[in-house]
Write an enzyme that holds these catalytic residues in place. Structure first.
Site, PDB file in Angstrom:
ATOM      1  N   ASP A  16       0.826  -1.205   0.000  1.00  0.00           N
ATOM      2  CA  ASP A  16       0.000   0.000   0.000  1.00  0.00           C
ATOM      3  C   ASP A  16       0.866   1.264   0.000  1.00  0.00           C
ATOM      4  O   ASP A  16       1.967   1.257   0.550  1.00  0.00           O
ATOM      5  CB  ASP A  16      -0.911  -0.019   1.239  1.00  0.00           C
ATOM      6  CG  ASP A  16      -2.033   0.998   1.130  1.00  0.00           C
ATOM      7  OD1 ASP A  16      -2.313   1.484   0.006  1.00  0.00           O
ATOM      8  OD2 ASP A  16      -2.634   1.313   2.171  1.00  0.00           O
ATOM      9  N   ASN A  64     -10.785  -2.570  -6.241  1.00  0.00           N
ATOM     10  CA  ASN A  64     -10.055  -1.540  -6.993  1.00  0.00           C
ATOM     11  C   ASN A  64     -10.733  -1.178  -8.317  1.00  0.00           C
ATOM     12  O   ASN A  64     -10.384  -0.165  -8.934  1.00  0.00           O
ATOM     13  CB  ASN A  64      -8.603  -1.957  -7.254  1.00  0.00           C
ATOM     14  CG  ASN A  64      -7.716  -1.918  -6.028  1.00  0.00           C
ATOM     15  OD1 ASN A  64      -6.736  -2.651  -5.917  1.00  0.00           O
ATOM     16  ND2 ASN A  64      -8.029  -1.040  -5.063  1.00  0.00           N
ATOM     17  N   TRP A  65     -11.731  -1.971  -8.747  1.00  0.00           N
ATOM     18  CA  TRP A  65     -12.489  -1.587  -9.942  1.00  0.00           C
ATOM     19  C   TRP A  65     -13.247  -0.277  -9.707  1.00  0.00           C
ATOM     20  O   TRP A  65     -13.710   0.351 -10.649  1.00  0.00           O
ATOM     21  CB  TRP A  65     -13.500  -2.673 -10.336  1.00  0.00           C
ATOM     22  CG  TRP A  65     -12.899  -3.943 -10.843  1.00  0.00           C
ATOM     23  CD1 TRP A  65     -12.907  -5.151 -10.212  1.00  0.00           C
ATOM     24  CD2 TRP A  65     -12.213  -4.163 -12.088  1.00  0.00           C
ATOM     25  NE1 TRP A  65     -12.268  -6.109 -10.972  1.00  0.00           N
ATOM     26  CE2 TRP A  65     -11.827  -5.526 -12.136  1.00  0.00           C
ATOM     27  CE3 TRP A  65     -11.868  -3.331 -13.169  1.00  0.00           C
ATOM     28  CZ2 TRP A  65     -11.141  -6.080 -13.217  1.00  0.00           C
ATOM     29  CZ3 TRP A  65     -11.172  -3.891 -14.240  1.00  0.00           C
ATOM     30  CH2 TRP A  65     -10.823  -5.238 -14.255  1.00  0.00           C
ATOM     31  N   GLU A 193       0.996 -13.857  11.521  1.00  0.00           N
ATOM     32  CA  GLU A 193       1.554 -12.766  12.325  1.00  0.00           C
ATOM     33  C   GLU A 193       1.506 -11.503  11.476  1.00  0.00           C
ATOM     34  O   GLU A 193       1.958 -11.495  10.334  1.00  0.00           O
ATOM     35  CB  GLU A 193       3.012 -13.083  12.702  1.00  0.00           C
ATOM     36  CG  GLU A 193       3.166 -14.325  13.549  1.00  0.00           C
ATOM     37  CD  GLU A 193       2.511 -14.183  14.920  1.00  0.00           C
ATOM     38  OE1 GLU A 193       2.449 -13.047  15.434  1.00  0.00           O
ATOM     39  OE2 GLU A 193       2.056 -15.206  15.461  1.00  0.00           O
TER      40      GLU A 193
HETATM   41  C1  FPP Z   1      -1.800   0.600  -3.276  1.00  0.00           C
HETATM   42  O1  FPP Z   1      -1.463   1.895  -3.551  1.00  0.00           O
HETATM   43  C2  FPP Z   1      -1.346  -0.239  -4.296  1.00  0.00           C
HETATM   44  C3  FPP Z   1      -2.139  -0.920  -5.158  1.00  0.00           C
HETATM   45  C4  FPP Z   1      -3.452  -0.529  -5.680  1.00  0.00           C
HETATM   46  C5  FPP Z   1      -1.682  -2.222  -5.531  1.00  0.00           C
HETATM   47  C6  FPP Z   1      -0.210  -2.386  -5.647  1.00  0.00           C
HETATM   48  C7  FPP Z   1       0.192  -2.283  -7.039  1.00  0.00           C
HETATM   49  C8  FPP Z   1       1.459  -2.276  -7.462  1.00  0.00           C
HETATM   50  C9  FPP Z   1       2.663  -2.403  -6.594  1.00  0.00           C
HETATM   51  C10 FPP Z   1       1.671  -2.113  -8.889  1.00  0.00           C
HETATM   52  C11 FPP Z   1       1.051  -3.183  -9.695  1.00  0.00           C
HETATM   53  C12 FPP Z   1       1.763  -4.459  -9.531  1.00  0.00           C
HETATM   54  C13 FPP Z   1       1.809  -5.392 -10.476  1.00  0.00           C
HETATM   55  C14 FPP Z   1       2.550  -6.662 -10.246  1.00  0.00           C
HETATM   56  C15 FPP Z   1       1.159  -5.189 -11.762  1.00  0.00           C
HETATM   57  P1  FPP Z   1      -2.606   2.941  -3.442  1.00  0.00           P
HETATM   58  O2  FPP Z   1      -2.896   3.406  -4.831  1.00  0.00           O
HETATM   59  O3  FPP Z   1      -3.775   2.402  -2.702  1.00  0.00           O
HETATM   60  O4  FPP Z   1      -1.864   4.016  -2.607  1.00  0.00           O
HETATM   61  P2  FPP Z   1      -2.559   5.109  -1.665  1.00  0.00           P
HETATM   62  O5  FPP Z   1      -3.194   4.325  -0.524  1.00  0.00           O
HETATM   63  O6  FPP Z   1      -1.383   5.911  -1.220  1.00  0.00           O
HETATM   64  O7  FPP Z   1      -3.528   5.855  -2.508  1.00  0.00           O
END
Ligand code: FPP
Length: 236
Positions: A16, A64-65, A193
């Protein structure tokens, strides 16, 4: 106390903080996700070297959609380029790749690309890298429940949920400052954990994995039972 690192473990990572990492630097969120992908490779390598047998990464949740279409497109594109860029090196370095989650809502061709990467890396024995993509733990549990019958044993039900026979999660790491599971591996994490690393995912390095593993090694895992230190031998 016996170390928690004597056997190969299943570690799971909620990556995250990509968006905040980018926003704080005045960059578009997409650059945070790109930096997030760059952070993955050294962590997978370090995980394999540290005896982690299975590593599950949360890359795209079914919720996330709800994000803007442009950000969804970026994340879909990143999975494509990630598979393109890494599959060959996975084969060379013994990484078995698996993608967990729904495949029927992915853009054209992506499900086939995933299947091909899984096929090519199937013989990898150094580490099982699982990417959770369009993944919802509650949906997995519900889907398994729909296929089951009243007396299905718990282990068999668990295998229906994981889909690929992965073991329960031993260590669950979340970056980004939040302290929640966000519908990730709910069944498999019954005795995981939990370790929170207060960095944004793009800043996560193998040192932070070591920090989490050191914390894991200090935890006493009882799985609902007692240890000798609790006076297990002296109940009466
Ligand atoms: C959270 O950041 C991250 C994600 C939505 C998923 C993690 C995705 C990656 C590391 C990139 C994609 C990976 C692959 C293998 C294709 P956020 O956008 O929720 O961050 P925020 O909470 O700061 O807004």
């Amino acid at each position: 106390m016996q170390s928690n690192l004597h056997k190969k473990i299943h570690a799971a990572l909620i990556m995250d903080g990509n968006g905040r990492w980018a926003t704080w630097q005045g960059l578009p969120r997409s650059e945070g996700h790109e930096a997030g992908v760059r952070a993955i490779r050294p962590v997978v390598e370090a995980a394999a070297d540290r005896g982690i047998g299975t590593l599950t990464l949360y890359a795209f949740s079914s919720d996330n959609w709800r994000r803007p279409q442009a950000e969804i497109d970026v994340l879909m594109g990143l999975l494509r380029t990630y598979l393109d860029a890494e599959t060959k090196s996975f084969v060379e370095t013994g990484v078995r790749l698996g993608v967990i989650g729904r495949r029927d809502r992915l853009p054209d061709g992506l499900a086939e690309q995933i299947a091909e990467a899984e096929r090519m890396t199937a013989a990898g024995e150094r580490i099982h890298l699982r990417i959770a993509f369009d993944y919802s733990a509650r949906d997995r549990i519900l889907a398994a429940a729909r296929q089951t019958w009243p007396h299905t044993p718990r282990d068999e039900f668990g295998r229906m949920i994981t889909g690929d026979g992965a073991a329960d999660v031993d260590l669950l790491i979340r970056t980004g400052g939040e302290r929640r599971l966000s519908d990730f591996l709910l069944f498999e994490s019954a005795y995981a954990e939990l370790v929170f690393i207060d960095r944004m995912w793009p800043d996560f390095r193998p040192d932070h994995l070591d920090e989490a593993l050191a914390e894991f090694a200090r935890r006493q895992r009882r799985f609902g039972g007692l240890t000798d230190a609790d006076g297990a031998a002296k109940v009466a």
